[in-house]
Write a protein that holds these residues in place. Structure first.
Motif, PDB file in Angstrom:
ATOM      1  N   HIS A 138       0.819  -1.210   0.000  1.00  0.00           N
ATOM      2  CA  HIS A 138       0.000   0.000   0.000  1.00  0.00           C
ATOM      3  C   HIS A 138       0.855   1.264   0.000  1.00  0.00           C
ATOM      4  O   HIS A 138       0.354   2.356   0.241  1.00  0.00           O
ATOM      5  CB  HIS A 138      -0.973  -0.023   1.183  1.00  0.00           C
ATOM      6  N   ALA A 140       3.341   3.981  -2.160  1.00  0.00           N
ATOM      7  CA  ALA A 140       3.496   4.487  -3.524  1.00  0.00           C
ATOM      8  C   ALA A 140       4.890   4.127  -4.046  1.00  0.00           C
ATOM      9  O   ALA A 140       5.796   3.815  -3.282  1.00  0.00           O
ATOM     10  CB  ALA A 140       3.299   5.999  -3.541  1.00  0.00           C
ATOM     11  N   ASP A 173       1.391  -7.201  -7.484  1.00  0.00           N
ATOM     12  CA  ASP A 173       1.256  -5.801  -7.075  1.00  0.00           C
ATOM     13  C   ASP A 173       1.098  -4.882  -8.280  1.00  0.00           C
ATOM     14  O   ASP A 173       1.253  -3.670  -8.173  1.00  0.00           O
ATOM     15  CB  ASP A 173       2.491  -5.386  -6.276  1.00  0.00           C
ATOM     16  N   ARG A 175      -1.440  -3.872  -9.880  1.00  0.00           N
ATOM     17  CA  ARG A 175      -2.585  -2.945  -9.942  1.00  0.00           C
ATOM     18  C   ARG A 175      -2.119  -1.505  -9.859  1.00  0.00           C
ATOM     19  O   ARG A 175      -2.604  -0.627 -10.592  1.00  0.00           O
ATOM     20  CB  ARG A 175      -3.567  -3.246  -8.794  1.00  0.00           C
ATOM     21  N   ALA A 176      -1.170  -1.224  -8.983  1.00  0.00           N
ATOM     22  CA  ALA A 176      -0.704   0.144  -8.782  1.00  0.00           C
ATOM     23  C   ALA A 176       0.253   0.598  -9.870  1.00  0.00           C
ATOM     24  O   ALA A 176       0.506   1.799 -10.006  1.00  0.00           O
ATOM     25  CB  ALA A 176      -0.018   0.259  -7.420  1.00  0.00           C
ATOM     26  N   GLU A 201      -3.032  -7.596  -4.956  1.00  0.00           N
ATOM     27  CA  GLU A 201      -2.880  -6.638  -3.868  1.00  0.00           C
ATOM     28  C   GLU A 201      -3.464  -5.278  -4.224  1.00  0.00           C
ATOM     29  O   GLU A 201      -3.350  -4.799  -5.359  1.00  0.00           O
ATOM     30  CB  GLU A 201      -1.394  -6.495  -3.522  1.00  0.00           C
ATOM     31  N   ALA A 202      -4.124  -4.677  -3.229  1.00  0.00           N
ATOM     32  CA  ALA A 202      -4.590  -3.293  -3.255  1.00  0.00           C
ATOM     33  C   ALA A 202      -5.566  -2.943  -4.372  1.00  0.00           C
ATOM     34  O   ALA A 202      -5.389  -1.938  -5.074  1.00  0.00           O
ATOM     35  CB  ALA A 202      -3.394  -2.342  -3.282  1.00  0.00           C
ATOM     36  N   ARG A 204      -8.928  -1.173  -5.712  1.00  0.00           N
ATOM     37  CA  ARG A 204      -9.342   0.154  -5.251  1.00  0.00           C
ATOM     38  C   ARG A 204     -10.834   0.405  -5.296  1.00  0.00           C
ATOM     39  O   ARG A 204     -11.278   1.532  -5.039  1.00  0.00           O
ATOM     40  CB  ARG A 204      -8.613   1.225  -6.068  1.00  0.00           C
ATOM     41  N   SER A 205     -11.618  -0.594  -5.644  1.00  0.00           N
ATOM     42  CA  SER A 205     -13.071  -0.386  -5.687  1.00  0.00           C
ATOM     43  C   SER A 205     -13.785  -1.705  -5.442  1.00  0.00           C
ATOM     44  O   SER A 205     -13.191  -2.788  -5.556  1.00  0.00           O
ATOM     45  CB  SER A 205     -13.494   0.180  -7.049  1.00  0.00           C
ATOM     46  N   GLY A 227      -5.398   1.816   4.210  1.00  0.00           N
ATOM     47  CA  GLY A 227      -4.857   1.434   2.911  1.00  0.00           C
ATOM     48  C   GLY A 227      -5.784   1.823   1.769  1.00  0.00           C
ATOM     49  O   GLY A 227      -6.740   2.577   1.940  1.00  0.00           O
ATOM     50  N   GLN A 228      -5.531   1.258   0.591  1.00  0.00           N
ATOM     51  CA  GLN A 228      -6.235   1.664  -0.612  1.00  0.00           C
ATOM     52  C   GLN A 228      -7.449   0.807  -0.946  1.00  0.00           C
ATOM     53  O   GLN A 228      -8.239   1.158  -1.816  1.00  0.00           O
ATOM     54  CB  GLN A 228      -5.259   1.641  -1.795  1.00  0.00           C
ATOM     55  N   THR A 229      -7.614  -0.320  -0.254  1.00  0.00           N
ATOM     56  CA  THR A 229      -8.708  -1.236  -0.567  1.00  0.00           C
ATOM     57  C   THR A 229      -9.927  -0.944   0.300  1.00  0.00           C
ATOM     58  O   THR A 229      -9.789  -0.780   1.518  1.00  0.00           O
ATOM     59  CB  THR A 229      -8.256  -2.691  -0.345  1.00  0.00           C
TER      60      THR A 229
END
Length: 304
Positions: A138, A140, A173, A175-176, A201-202, A204-205, A227-229
């Motif tokens: 999570h 950046a 990872d 997704r980011a 991982e992570a 966002r919606s 976190g972002q989730t």
């Protein structure tokens, strides 16, 4: 005739790891969104087992924060993870899922690490596709290896198993880094190679979470406070098809807050009078670390 004290039923090193692995596979196959608490050390693992959880997760972030006092930036070593796996497996009888980050190098390093973690008692081993050294899922600024490299490392992990019931969890990872569709594509490819469980991982919606739940292999989702989730409820995640719901650092975050509160009060007031109700009793602390069983052993071997 003196009665001989019963031999305490303590978990011993290398005890029935095969049984734990079968229990974990059954838990995964049920697809019932089983809760996994993160346990970065033996004490937190014993507490989680005492509370009633069915499996545990050795978190790399928690291990780094707890043992080094540093952020999750790939600073722990393979030996750190192997040692803690053995320590937890020695005092808990629950299946243990172990986060081995990127495998600590290339495919050969991953192969060797899986062998060692399996011997130490891991029921499942997780590998991810970040570059080495990795970052918290999570954070950046993450980067991932090419998908072909990740698939090669995943094949090495699958080949390294001596017990076919040791589960391999493949995490992406991407997704980011590359977007959700690319992450989903990686998850499908990792499933095709043979990963037992996939972990995107992570997301966002809610829509992304539901799409992950439709993958052909069992899935794990990681929920991080802050976190972002989205923090969905257990029923929603069960309906989406998830096998495992990970709260990797809930116990660690709770312990940080508790230590801050108690030590701040002690520093301010010069005593624990204001916070005594927040402390485990002396008796409870000894129970959780197994002192009654140790006392029984001591009595048994004291001699005539």
């Amino acid at each position: 005739m003196l009665e001989t004290p019963e031999t305490p039923k303590q978990p011993r090193f290398n005890e029935d790891f095969g049984g734990r692995r079968l229990a974990f596979r059954s838990l995964v196959e049920a697809r019932s969104a089983a809760l996994l608490p993160g346990t970065p050390n033996p004490l937190s693992a014993r507490i989680a087992q005492d509370v009633g959880f069915e499996a545990l997760y050795l978190t790399g972030a928690g291990l780094t924060n707890t043992n080094l006092g540093l952020p999750d930036l790939g600073l722990i070593t393979a030996n750190d993870v192997i040692d803690m796996t053995a320590r937890i497996s020695d005092v808990c009888t629950l299946p243990l899922i172990v986060d081995m980050d990127t495998g600590f190098g290339n495919a050969l390093n991953a192969y060797h690490t899986v062998r060692q973690l399996e011997r130490a008692g891991a029921s499942a081993i997780q590998i991810e596709d970040q570059i080495f050294p990795k970052k918290c899922g999570h954070f950046a600024g993450k980067a991932v290896v090419p998908v072909e490299e990740m698939l090669g490392k995943l094949k090495a992990c699958l080949d390294a198993r001596r017990d076919p019931n040791t589960s391999i969890i493949a995490r992406t990872d991407s997704r980011a880094v590359e977007g959700f569709e690319a992450a989903l594509d990686r998850a499908y490819k990792m499933s095709e190679v043979g990963a037992d469980i996939v972990f995107v991982e992570a997301p966002r919606s809610i829509e992304e979470i539901r799409a992950i739940g439709g993958l052909p292999k069992p899935q794990l989702i990681n929920l991080v406070v802050g976190g972002q989730t989205p923090m969905l409820g257990l029923e929603e995640l069960r309906d989406a098809g998830f096998s495992l719901v990970l709260y990797a650092n809930a116990a660690l975050q709770a312990s940080i807050k508790a230590i801050q509160d108690v030590l701040t009060s002690l520093h301010t007031h010069g005593s624990l009078a204001e916070v005594e109700g927040q402390l485990a009793t002396f008796v409870e602390r000894q129970r959780l670390v197994g002192k009654p069983e140790i006392d029984t052993l001591s009595e048994r071997y004291r001699g005539a």
